[in-house]
Design a protein around this motif. Sequence first.
Motif, PDB file in Angstrom:
ATOM      1  N   MET A 206      86.240  70.330  85.970  1.00  0.00           N
ATOM      2  CA  MET A 206      86.161  68.922  85.654  1.00  0.00           C
ATOM      3  C   MET A 206      85.959  68.073  86.901  1.00  0.00           C
ATOM      4  N   THR A 207      86.131  68.604  88.063  1.00  0.00           N
ATOM      5  CA  THR A 207      86.007  67.784  89.264  1.00  0.00           C
ATOM      6  C   THR A 207      84.590  67.266  89.470  1.00  0.00           C
ATOM      7  N   ASN A 208      83.661  67.653  88.631  1.00  0.00           N
ATOM      8  CA  ASN A 208      82.291  67.171  88.751  1.00  0.00           C
ATOM      9  C   ASN A 208      82.023  65.960  87.865  1.00  0.00           C
ATOM     10  N   VAL A 209      83.061  65.263  87.453  1.00  0.00           N
ATOM     11  CA  VAL A 209      82.872  64.075  86.629  1.00  0.00           C
ATOM     12  C   VAL A 209      81.939  63.110  87.368  1.00  0.00           C
ATOM     13  N   VAL A 210      80.977  62.548  86.616  1.00  0.00           N
ATOM     14  CA  VAL A 210      79.942  61.725  87.237  1.00  0.00           C
ATOM     15  C   VAL A 210      79.897  60.345  86.588  1.00  0.00           C
ATOM     16  N   PRO A 211      79.377  59.350  87.318  1.00  0.00           N
ATOM     17  CA  PRO A 211      79.280  58.001  86.768  1.00  0.00           C
ATOM     18  C   PRO A 211      78.248  57.928  85.657  1.00  0.00           C
ATOM     19  N   LEU A 212      78.513  57.093  84.672  1.00  0.00           N
ATOM     20  CA  LEU A 212      77.604  56.881  83.548  1.00  0.00           C
ATOM     21  C   LEU A 212      76.644  55.743  83.895  1.00  0.00           C
ATOM     22  N   GLY A 213      75.644  56.082  84.675  1.00  0.00           N
ATOM     23  CA  GLY A 213      74.635  55.099  85.056  1.00  0.00           C
ATOM     24  C   GLY A 213      75.238  53.837  85.632  1.00  0.00           C
ATOM     25  N   ILE A 214      74.681  52.706  85.255  1.00  0.00           N
ATOM     26  CA  ILE A 214      75.131  51.412  85.757  1.00  0.00           C
ATOM     27  C   ILE A 214      76.585  51.125  85.388  1.00  0.00           C
ATOM     28  N   PHE A 215      77.088  51.779  84.339  1.00  0.00           N
ATOM     29  CA  PHE A 215      78.460  51.538  83.889  1.00  0.00           C
ATOM     30  C   PHE A 215      79.480  52.377  84.635  1.00  0.00           C
ATOM     31  N   GLY A 216      79.031  53.261  85.482  1.00  0.00           N
ATOM     32  CA  GLY A 216      79.929  54.103  86.258  1.00  0.00           C
ATOM     33  C   GLY A 216      80.225  53.525  87.625  1.00  0.00           C
ATOM     34  N   ARG A 217      80.385  52.237  87.679  1.00  0.00           N
ATOM     35  CA  ARG A 217      80.712  51.548  88.928  1.00  0.00           C
ATOM     36  C   ARG A 217      82.045  50.844  88.758  1.00  0.00           C
ATOM     37  N   ILE A 218      82.911  51.053  89.702  1.00  0.00           N
ATOM     38  CA  ILE A 218      84.188  50.349  89.678  1.00  0.00           C
ATOM     39  C   ILE A 218      83.943  49.000  90.343  1.00  0.00           C
ATOM     40  N   ALA A 219      83.995  47.944  89.534  1.00  0.00           N
ATOM     41  CA  ALA A 219      83.667  46.615  90.053  1.00  0.00           C
ATOM     42  C   ALA A 219      84.386  45.549  89.253  1.00  0.00           C
ATOM     43  N   SER A 220      84.714  44.478  89.921  1.00  0.00           N
ATOM     44  CA  SER A 220      85.291  43.314  89.239  1.00  0.00           C
ATOM     45  C   SER A 220      84.226  42.721  88.319  1.00  0.00           C
ATOM     46  N   GLN A 221      84.637  41.833  87.458  1.00  0.00           N
ATOM     47  CA  GLN A 221      83.681  41.182  86.554  1.00  0.00           C
ATOM     48  C   GLN A 221      82.618  40.425  87.343  1.00  0.00           C
ATOM     49  N   SER A 222      83.027  39.708  88.370  1.00  0.00           N
ATOM     50  CA  SER A 222      82.042  38.935  89.135  1.00  0.00           C
ATOM     51  C   SER A 222      81.058  39.853  89.862  1.00  0.00           C
ATOM     52  N   ALA A 223      81.528  40.978  90.373  1.00  0.00           N
ATOM     53  CA  ALA A 223      80.623  41.929  91.036  1.00  0.00           C
ATOM     54  C   ALA A 223      79.691  42.580  90.014  1.00  0.00           C
ATOM     55  N   PHE A 224      80.227  42.923  88.837  1.00  0.00           N
ATOM     56  CA  PHE A 224      79.396  43.550  87.808  1.00  0.00           C
ATOM     57  C   PHE A 224      78.325  42.590  87.298  1.00  0.00           C
ATOM     58  N   ALA A 225      78.636  41.301  87.271  1.00  0.00           N
ATOM     59  CA  ALA A 225      77.677  40.296  86.798  1.00  0.00           C
ATOM     60  C   ALA A 225      76.395  40.303  87.634  1.00  0.00           C
ATOM     61  N   GLN A 226      76.466  40.799  88.848  1.00  0.00           N
ATOM     62  CA  GLN A 226      75.286  40.885  89.696  1.00  0.00           C
ATOM     63  C   GLN A 226      74.279  41.913  89.174  1.00  0.00           C
ATOM     64  N   ASN A 227      74.694  42.733  88.205  1.00  0.00           N
ATOM     65  CA  ASN A 227      73.816  43.741  87.607  1.00  0.00           C
ATOM     66  C   ASN A 227      73.091  43.221  86.369  1.00  0.00           C
ATOM     67  N   ALA A 228      73.198  41.945  86.076  1.00  0.00           N
ATOM     68  CA  ALA A 228      72.639  41.398  84.837  1.00  0.00           C
ATOM     69  C   ALA A 228      71.146  41.693  84.688  1.00  0.00           C
ATOM     70  N   GLU A 229      70.404  41.551  85.731  1.00  0.00           N
ATOM     71  CA  GLU A 229      68.955  41.776  85.631  1.00  0.00           C
ATOM     72  C   GLU A 229      68.643  43.242  85.335  1.00  0.00           C
ATOM     73  N   GLU A 230      69.365  44.145  85.962  1.00  0.00           N
ATOM     74  CA  GLU A 230      69.176  45.576  85.686  1.00  0.00           C
ATOM     75  C   GLU A 230      69.548  45.891  84.240  1.00  0.00           C
ATOM     76  N   LEU A 231      70.641  45.323  83.742  1.00  0.00           N
ATOM     77  CA  LEU A 231      71.041  45.516  82.343  1.00  0.00           C
ATOM     78  C   LEU A 231      69.960  44.991  81.398  1.00  0.00           C
ATOM     79  N   ARG A 232      69.401  43.838  81.718  1.00  0.00           N
ATOM     80  CA  ARG A 232      68.348  43.243  80.891  1.00  0.00           C
ATOM     81  C   ARG A 232      67.135  44.180  80.795  1.00  0.00           C
ATOM     82  N   ARG A 233      66.766  44.777  81.913  1.00  0.00           N
ATOM     83  CA  ARG A 233      65.618  45.694  81.932  1.00  0.00           C
ATOM     84  C   ARG A 233      65.877  46.940  81.084  1.00  0.00           C
ATOM     85  N   GLN A 234      67.147  47.341  80.960  1.00  0.00           N
ATOM     86  CA  GLN A 234      67.487  48.554  80.220  1.00  0.00           C
ATOM     87  C   GLN A 234      67.859  48.291  78.763  1.00  0.00           C
ATOM     88  N   ALA A 235      67.848  47.034  78.340  1.00  0.00           N
ATOM     89  CA  ALA A 235      68.222  46.681  76.964  1.00  0.00           C
ATOM     90  C   ALA A 235      67.162  47.141  75.977  1.00  0.00           C
TER      91      ALA A 235
END
Length: 136
Positions: A1-30
């Motif tokens: 299990m030590t190979n657990v990997v991030p789930l794309g853009i959602f696999g980032r540990i970030a505050s709400q304000s830091a995550f909001a900076q990904n809005a354009e990338e999320l829009r492109r993937q919608a």
Amino acid sequence: MTNVVPLGIFGRIASQSAFAQNAEELRRQAGVIPEEERGRIAEYLRSGTPVIALMGFSEDVLGEKFTCSGGTAIMSDGRFFWRLDAADYVEHYGVALPDDFLTHGAARQWTARPLTRDEVIEVDDRLGELRRAGAL
């Protein structure tokens, strides 16, 4: 299990304000995940095991369709880890997820089994390693 990997853009540990900076990338993937598949995938994401419980309150950075208490919390199924609010982005917008996750979830019939205490500790240790390496 030590190979657990991030789930794309959602696999980032970030505050709400830091995550909001990904809005354009999320829009492109919608719109990538078909509407008929979104519900079961979102439920799988919600039923993962909490590994890092955070008190943050997240808000939809794309269109104000949802809010999520604890949305910045980190969930896992033992193979992948993600933010709790990933489920809402999949459900409301069909935001793309990595193919290997979709294959993994489908093989499990979109049923996430709870992780044991030892498995949660392993995932948490792996997240610590990734943070120290600057990968999160």
